[in-house]
Design an enzyme around this catalytic site. Structure first.
Site, PDB file in Angstrom:
ATOM      1  N   GLU A 190       0.888  -1.163   0.000  1.00 27.25           N
ATOM      2  CA  GLU A 190       0.000   0.000   0.000  1.00 27.25           C
ATOM      3  C   GLU A 190       0.921   1.207   0.000  1.00 27.25           C
ATOM      4  O   GLU A 190       1.501   1.556   1.016  1.00 27.25           O
ATOM      5  CB  GLU A 190      -0.916  -0.020   1.231  1.00 27.25           C
ATOM      6  N   CYS A 193      -1.690   9.059   3.344  1.00 26.81           N
ATOM      7  CA  CYS A 193      -1.664   8.445   2.016  1.00 26.81           C
ATOM      8  C   CYS A 193      -2.897   8.823   1.211  1.00 26.81           C
ATOM      9  O   CYS A 193      -2.850   8.883  -0.015  1.00 26.81           O
ATOM     10  CB  CYS A 193      -1.529   6.929   2.137  1.00 26.81           C
TER      11      CYS A 193
END
Length: 477
Positions: free
Chosen positions: A244, A278
């Site tokens: 990720e 993120c």
């Protein structure tokens, strides 16, 4: 000041022959802790020690593993204040946000403790006298390499899912938040059997050494460039890469929406945790009909934020993680202005100590600018004015990343176009954050691969075996 130790094969204080590094508070530069740097030999020793206990841990009944995970959640909850304060000291997150990250980590551990025992295989329909089924099993040894921007929440997700599914874990926290990782590892080690969890500390070279070892899974949350290097290493060893990675998430502001409300959503997405998320909003595509009023409101909200050290309860915008990262953020802003963008607020390096950077709004941006194309990871809102919703979707989709996107619209048809057409793992309509518990998504392109959250993360840490049981010729079971 903390003095971190490594945990290898159930022994604290092991290793440390590679020297040490010091972590500093980004608000004032004061030292937070000293941290040993693992050598390649120590990494190899940790992998070998983990392999020795992997079979025994995998054979431990699922209910027992789940109960231990519940106990780990209790331990993290009991130590929540120290974990939050240390997170703030290491990377600058406002204390309230850091507490929220710890609470999210506790919730994730409890979620996986409940979901683990509910997982099972599938019964297959073959010959009438045979038995066929699919059997989930642990993958073995997992290397978990975690980020600095939300160190407790992310680490709890990876550690919890890996451990409850029967894997042993080599935990390597970011070199920017190793004290928080060490505190977390101590809590886990107080619950789980010796050797099930190891802690390795140091910089990028330690993560690279770990990814090159013969482990079964490398789970990484962090920068895209690092994720690609890990994927290459896994291709050589045969390990599964679970990634990720970075993003440059777009926000589309459609015609007809309230510009003040839209500015509130944009400010939340761009400036929360100083943009060090993120899924932060990094590029905004505002319809020309509302763009001027939207930008005015966004500039006002940026200027109203209270800036200060994260430990101050009044702080809304803390420092960036360090000055090196601040220089990267400022470099993107400066380059955009040199290419014709307009600085509406912020964008100036402040005087004084620490790694502070103001909430910044840049308009007249173009799609080809680095500020728009690449991940910034700072409190910067880059605004591109568009003439139609179709243009906004086309620009939002034009990215090397594919993590998440947000669309603010009053049109259901536009909302449906957005979630069907945008090539990202998560689409949010009319809210930059939020969603039902247990949601899981697969990032795309440079943002990674595999499920990083939700029940599906348990499947990522498992492998499935098909079993066929046939009675002997002429016989019966």
């Amino acid at each position: 000041m903390y003095r971190v130790e490594q945990l290898i094969g159930g022994v604290w204080g092991a290793g440390g022959e590679g020297g040490e590094l010091t972590v500093h508070d980004p608000a004032d530069g004061s030292p937070v802790g000293t941290v040993p740097v693992a050598t390649g030999d120590e990494v190899a020793k940790a992998v070998e020690a983990a392999r020795e206990v992997a079979a025994e841990w995998a054979a431990t009944p699922m209910a027992q593993r789940a109960e231990l995970l519940h106990q780990a959640a209790d331990a993290v909850a009991a130590d929540a204040e120290e974990l939050a304060a240390t997170t703030t000291a290491e990377m600058g997150k406002p204390l309230g946000d850091a507490r929220g990250g710890v609470a999210a980590g506790v919730g994730t551990l409890r979620q996986y403790a409940e979901l683990g025992p509910l997982r099972g295989g599938r019964t297959l329909h073959g010959d009438g006298d045979a038995i066929d089924f699919m059997l989930p099993q642990a993958r073995g040894v997992v290397a978990a390499i975690t980020p600095w921007n939300d160190p407790v929440a992310v680490s709890c997700g990876l550690l919890g899912a890996a451990l409850v599914t029967g894997n042993v874990v080599l935990f390597k926290p970011s070199e920017r938040t190793p004290v928080t990782g060490w505190l977390l590892a101590r809590l886990f080690d107080g619950v789980f059997p010796a050797g099930v969890l190891s802690l390795l500390t140091g910089g990028a070279e330690v993560g690279a050494a770990l990814a090159a070892q013969p482990v079964d899974v490398v789970a990484h949350v962090g920068a895209t460039a690092t994720g690609r290097a890990i994927a290459a290493a896994c291709a050589r060893t045969g390990a599964k890469a679970l990634l990720e990675n970075g993003g440059s998430d777009p926000l589309v502001v459609d015609a007809g929406v309230d510009p003040g409300w839209a500015a509130g959503q944009a400010a939340l997405g761009a400036f929360a945790n100083a943009g060090q998320l993120c899924v932060a909003v990094e590029r905004i595509y505002a319809h020309r009909d509302v763009a001027e009023d939207f930008v005015d409101a966004l500039v006002q909200r940026a200027g109203a934020l209270t800036v200060g050290p994260g430990r101050d309860p009044a702080t809304e915008l803390g420092p960036l993680v360090d000055r090196r990262h601040r220089d990267q953020v400022h470099g993107q802003v400066t380059a955009a202005v040199a290419q014709g963008a307009t600085l509406r607020t912020g964008g100036v390096l402040p005087d004084g100590p620490g790694a502070f950077y103001p909430a910044t709004v840049v308009t007249d941006c173009r799609q080809e600018m680095t500020l728009v194309r690449e991940e910034t990871f700072g409190p910067v809102a880059a605004v591109v004015t568009v003439d139609s919703f179709s243009e906004a979707l086309r620009c939002a989709a034009d990215s090397p990343y594919g993590l998440a996107a947000t669309v603010l619209t009053g049109s259901m048809s536009h909302a449906q176009r957005a979630f069907r057409e945008l090539p990202v793992g998560t689409v949010k309509v009319n809210a930059v954050f939020g969603g039902a518990p247990g949601g899981a998504a697969q990032p795309r392109r440079g943002s990674g691969q595999g499920f990083g959250y939700g029940p599906e993360l348990l499947d990522e840490f498992s492998t499935v075996k098909a079993v066929h049981l046939q009675p002997p010729a002429g016989g019966h079971w």
